[in-house]
Design an enzyme around this catalytic site. Structure first.
Site, PDB file in Angstrom:
ATOM      1  N   ASP A  65       0.804  -0.946   0.037  1.00 30.29           N
ATOM      2  CA  ASP A  65       0.104   0.067  -0.095  1.00 30.29           C
ATOM      3  C   ASP A  65       0.847   1.232  -0.011  1.00 30.29           C
ATOM      4  OD1 ASP A  65       1.011  -0.144   2.671  1.00 30.29           O
ATOM      5  OD2 ASP A  65      -1.118  -0.332   3.565  1.00 30.29           O
ATOM      6  N   SER A  66       2.310   1.287   0.033  1.00 30.34           N
ATOM      7  CA  SER A  66       3.136   2.225  -0.180  1.00 30.34           C
ATOM      8  C   SER A  66       2.805   2.784  -1.483  1.00 30.34           C
ATOM      9  CB  SER A  66       4.789   1.819  -0.189  1.00 30.34           C
ATOM     10  OG  SER A  66       4.728   0.489  -0.971  1.00 30.34           O
ATOM     11  N   ASP A 108      -0.905  -6.152   0.104  1.00 23.54           N
ATOM     12  CA  ASP A 108      -1.310  -5.631   1.272  1.00 23.54           C
ATOM     13  C   ASP A 108      -2.642  -5.247   1.320  1.00 23.54           C
ATOM     14  OD1 ASP A 108       0.642  -4.662   3.037  1.00 23.54           O
ATOM     15  OD2 ASP A 108       1.698  -3.090   1.774  1.00 23.54           O
ATOM     16  N   LYS A 137      -1.160  -9.316   3.250  1.00 19.55           N
ATOM     17  CA  LYS A 137      -0.351  -9.052   4.521  1.00 19.55           C
ATOM     18  C   LYS A 137      -1.175  -7.955   5.216  1.00 19.55           C
ATOM     19  CE  LYS A 137       3.352  -5.745   4.174  1.00 19.55           C
ATOM     20  NZ  LYS A 137       2.872  -4.613   5.164  1.00 19.55           N
ATOM     21  N   GLU A 139      -1.129  -5.347   9.265  1.00 22.78           N
ATOM     22  CA  GLU A 139      -0.213  -4.734  10.048  1.00 22.78           C
ATOM     23  C   GLU A 139      -0.910  -4.883  11.530  1.00 22.78           C
ATOM     24  OE1 GLU A 139       1.398  -1.147   7.371  1.00 22.78           O
ATOM     25  OE2 GLU A 139       0.436  -0.643   8.956  1.00 22.78           O
ATOM     26  N   GLU A 205       9.870  -3.495  10.545  1.00 18.52           N
ATOM     27  CA  GLU A 205      10.238  -2.388  10.217  1.00 18.52           C
ATOM     28  C   GLU A 205      10.765  -1.458  11.143  1.00 18.52           C
ATOM     29  OE1 GLU A 205       8.562   1.234   7.284  1.00 18.52           O
ATOM     30  OE2 GLU A 205       7.255  -0.664   7.416  1.00 18.52           O
TER      31      GLU A 205
END
Length: 289
Positions: A65-66, A108, A137, A139, A205
């Site tokens: 999603d970057s 993501d 993925k 978070e 991260e």
């Protein structure tokens, strides 16, 4: 006899890591870890760059999603939608199939598409899996543990993400190192719980290198992938735009510009793969947070 591999994006030399590579799967990743081989991961958001990454021997391609920041110009990842992630995942999957067809694709789950309930997470994950992802993925730790378990029980491989979690960057007080002091114990507990829930991969991260190495040893069933977390993890990931030196801002200090001295994007990505494999990237001295 010339054993070079010719692709639409350049010629790979005989020593290329993609030579004789089989399609990546969870068992293949397990085999790599057992023999001590580092896992390489890069982000990609379209068919062409995904094809180049696959040709260069990148094992895992993260449709991150970057893309909200590097492709859409958003100030953070929070504004990325599930439909946007579906579109880019489909594009990456097509690109991977065009060349080697070996990379493992991770999609993501964007902000707001899995927090409401486990059922919402399943619906969102289904969209990305049907778009071509092999894994999704998400978070965070703690509350995500049961969501991970719910997805894994239904046949969806999950990559977790701890440390600096960009979707909740405002709650964390900005882009800051995580896992120092008292918060290290919480991160340890969350990582172990995610492994027990069935997560087979874990992005760490901006976590201190010593803690990342400790977690890697403590998580035999979950492959740790570091970004700004030292070289003691099972693998490494970078945002593609960062490692090519074409981002719109200042690179974090742990990023290396792999385009330097290279003639093509394929060469740069191949250099990244070699550097991760031989341990010359990352430099632990840049992760002594």
């Amino acid at each position: 006899m010339n054993t070079s591999t010719v692709t639409p994006y350049g010629t790979l030399p005989p020593a290329s890591p993609v030579a004789a590579r089989k399609p990546i799967s969870l068992p293949r990743l397990n085999e790599m870890r057992e023999r001590g081989e580092k896992i390489t991961m890069l982000t990609a958001y379209d068919a062409t760059f995904a094809a180049v990454a696959d040709a260069a021997g990148v094992e895992c391609i993260l449709v991150g999603d970057s893309l909200g920041m590097v492709c859409q110009g958003l100030p953070s990842t929070v504004g990325v939608t599930l439909d946007t992630m579906r579109y880019h995942t489909e594009s990456v999957a097509r690109g991977v199939r065009r060349v080697q067809g070996t990379s493992w694709i991770i999609g993501d789950l964007p902000f707001g598409t899995y927090q409401e309930s486990r059922e919402q997470a399943l619906r969102s994950a289904t969209v990305l899996m049907q778009a071509g992802a092999h894994m999704v993925k998400l978070e965070g730790g703690g509350w995500t543990t049961e969501t991970v378990r719910f997805l894994v029980e239904r046949g969806i491989p999950v990559c977790a993400h701890l440390g600096l979690t960009p979707q909740t960057v405002h709650a964390l007080g900005g882009y800051r190192v995580q896992g120092r002091g008292d918060s290290a114990d919480r991160l340890r507990q969350e990582a172990l719980a995610l492994q027990d829930a069935g997560a087979s991969m874990l992005v760490l991260e901006m976590v201190p290198a010593a803690l990342s190495a400790e977690l890697t040893r403590a998580l035999p069933r979950c492959h740790t992938i570091g970004i700004g977390a030292g070289h003691g993890t099972a693998g490494q990931v970078l945002v593609m735009h960062d490692m090519l030196g074409v981002n719109l801002g200042k690179n974090p200090k742990f990023v290396r510009n792999f385009m330097t001295g290279q003639n093509s994007v394929l060469d740069a990505m191949s250099a990244y793969v070699r550097a991760v494999k031989d341990g010359s990237f990352p430099d632990n001295a840049l992760h002594a947070w």
